[in-house]
Structures are given as structure tokens and as C-alpha cells.
Design an enzyme around this catalytic site. Structure first.
Site, PDB file in Angstrom:
ATOM      1  N   LYS A   3      -5.322   1.981  -0.778  1.00 14.51           N
ATOM      2  CA  LYS A   3      -6.552   2.706  -1.126  1.00 14.51           C
ATOM      3  C   LYS A   3      -6.730   2.734  -2.636  1.00 14.51           C
ATOM      4  O   LYS A   3      -5.817   3.012  -3.380  1.00 14.51           O
ATOM      5  CB  LYS A   3      -6.487   4.131  -0.580  1.00 14.51           C
TER       6      LYS A   3
ATOM      7  N   MET B 217      -2.394   5.790  13.875  1.00 15.76           N
ATOM      8  CA  MET B 217      -3.675   6.095  13.228  1.00 15.76           C
ATOM      9  C   MET B 217      -4.471   7.076  14.084  1.00 15.76           C
ATOM     10  O   MET B 217      -5.687   6.941  14.243  1.00 15.76           O
ATOM     11  CB  MET B 217      -4.491   4.812  13.004  1.00 15.76           C
TER      12      MET B 217
ATOM     13  N   ASP C 175       0.873  -1.173   0.000  1.00 17.57           N
ATOM     14  CA  ASP C 175       0.000   0.000   0.000  1.00 17.57           C
ATOM     15  C   ASP C 175       0.912   1.226   0.000  1.00 17.57           C
ATOM     16  O   ASP C 175       2.093   1.108  -0.324  1.00 17.57           O
ATOM     17  CB  ASP C 175      -0.984  -0.038   1.183  1.00 17.57           C
TER      18      ASP C 175
END
Ligand code: SAH
Length: 254
Positions: free
Chosen positions: A61, A176, A40
Site C-alpha cells: 500500500k 481477507m 508488502d
């Protein structure tokens, strides 16, 4: 025919935080040798640039902002290995720290695919470190917790117990945690933590455009907004975050 094909192998590889010099020797070798690299965006532009386009598959994504479903990635790993390929599943930091490496390991085991885990330097430690912040310190803290900030702290079923974390008195490192910063800083203050507790945000640690922003449990949300801090970033909460001020001139070569 194809049923004679020997099964390949999957390597769950940590890329480290983004500086290619922080790849392990083994990770670097596997990136050169693998037939396919599934990745990713988290390894960062400099590391992704090391992999030729025709050997890369982006499973992060998708256009439109939606994540590739984990089931797709799992199935793709199995499929490629069954074709006899050597596959690297490249993950930012360490593959087992909030990286779904655990799920992928189980999938591979269940499908009898040989695999190996290649640990990487996690951003949870390296991010603070390159900003001059040690996650533990003899004089200040003797424990550190790594938590996800992705959860809503007001939800009853939140897996992170912010009250208990506040009570440890140790360093809290949130991954995150950019979006929900207002929620968990409030939760920690409500849990009795001093609003003056130092907090640092380390954005894109070790990438060429790394930024660091500092404040307190009270001010850090405003700092985030003023500086426009965005993911990926690490939040470090605790006395150790103050140390940056004492070393930053030397760190940044001023
Ligand atoms: N496996 C990774 C973590 C994956 S979760 C690791 O060990 O580092 C994704 C989160 O990691 C991001 O939201 C961010 O909080 C953190 N992260 C990963 N790389 C980072 C970097 N270079 N700088 C700052 N934060 C990073």
C-alpha cells in the site's frame, strides 16, 4: 555495455505467517543474498526488519492507502532481473495462496526471466494452528476449504459459492475476511449452517501482538467489533474452532 549483462533471477518467496523462525532455511538465505527484496507489509515487522533498508522496495500500500498496481510490480521484477539482479519477491505466507504468485510467474515466463518458487508456510493453516485449532480433525472434519472473504456474497458474480461450502460440512478458512465477516456469516446461516457453529478469528498470527477472538456464526461479528479485530486475520469456521478452549491454557502457558 548493458546489453552484455546476464539476466538475473527472481525468487517468489513465501515468508510464512510472520515469526522469523518460521521462514524456511532457503527463504532466510535468499533474504541475506538478494540484491533487492520487493515486499508488502504482510510478512510482518519482524521479518521486514531482517532486510537492510537499502535493499528493500515496498510494493504494497502506498501513502494514501492505494495499492501499488500489480502491473508496476510485474514490470519492476522484469526490469531488475534484466539488469542482472537477484531479486526476491517476498510474500506473506505462501506465495501461491491468494498472493498473485501465479500472475507473477506467467509474467516472468513470458519475459524469459529465470525464476523459482520458494514455498512458505501459509497463514491459512498456521494461523489456526498457533491458536490451537487444527484445520482437520479425525473426529470432526475430513475436508477444509480456503476461500477469500473479499468478495461481496450478495453479488451474483461472487466467485465463492457459500451454499456449496456450507454443504461440505468441512472446515472453512477465510482469508481477507475481516471486513465482509457480516456478509458471509449471514450467507452461511442462510445456507443452513447451525448458528452455533464455532468461529475463531486469529489476528496477526505469530506476530508479537497476535490475538485470538472466538464466537459462533451468530455472535462473531459482535466479537470482532468489541475486540476491534483488524486485518490481517484468519477466520476459521467449523467444529475444529472449539478445540481451542480445550488447549488454550497450555498453549499460552497459563
Ligand atoms: N499468501 C498469504 C495470503 C495472502 S492474502 C498466505 O499464504 O498466508 C492476505 C490474507 O492472508 C490476510 O487478509 C489474512 O487473512 C491472511 N494472513 C496473512 N498473514 C496473516 C497472519 N500473520 N495472521 C493472520 N492472517 C494472515
Amino acid at each position: 555495455m548493458t546489453d552484455q549483462t546476464a539476466v538475473g533471477k527472481v525468487y517468489l518467496v513465501g515468508s510464512g505467517p510472520g515469526d522469523p523462525d518460521l521462514l524456511t532455511v532457503k527463504a532466510r538465505r535468499l533474504l541475506d543474498e538478494a540484491d533487492v527484496v520487493l515486499h508488502d507489509k504482510l510478512p510482518g515487522p519482524e521479518i521486514l526488519d531482517l532486510i537492510p533498508e537499502d535493499r528493500r522496495e515496498d510494493v504494497g500500500k502506498r501513502a494514501g492507502g492505494e495499492w501499488t498496481p500489480q502491473e508496476y510490480t510485474n514490470a519492476r521484477l522484469v526490469e531488475l532481473a534484466q539488469e542482472g539482479k537477484e531479486v526476491v519477491r517476498l510474500k506473506g505466507g505462501d506465495p501461491t495462496v491468494f498472493g498473485r504468485g501465479g500472475e507473477e510467474m506467467v509474467t516472468l515466463a513470458e519475459n524469459e526471466i529465470p525464476f523459482e518458487v520458494v514455498p512458505g508456510i501459509t497463514s491459512a493453516i498456521a494461523g489456526p494452528a498457533v491458536a490451537g485449532i487444527p484445520v482437520t480433525h479425525r473426529d470432526h472434519v475430513s475436508s477444509v476449504s480456503f476461500v477469500t472473504g473479499h468478495e461481496d456474497p450478495t453479488k451474483d458474480e461472487s466467485a465463492v459459492d457459500w451454499d456449496a461450502l456450507a454443504a461440505t460440512g468441512g472446515t472453512i478458512v477465510v482469508l481477507m475476511g475481516v471486513g465482509k465477516l457480516p456478509d458471509y456469516t449471514a450467507a452461511l446461516r442462510e445456507a443452513g449452517m447451525d448458528p452455533e457453529t464455532p468461529v475463531a478469528l486469529v489476528e496477526r498470527a505469530t506476530w508479537p501482538d497476535q490475538r485470538v477472538a472466538t464466537g459462533t456464526l451468530e455472535t462473531i461479528v459482535d466479537v470482532r467489533d468489541e475486540e476491534g479485530i483488524e486485518p490481517p486475520a484468519i477466520t476459521v469456521i467449523g467444529a475444529v474452532a472449539d478445540q481451542r478452549e480445550r488447549v488454550v491454557e497450555f498453549l499460552e502457558g497459563a
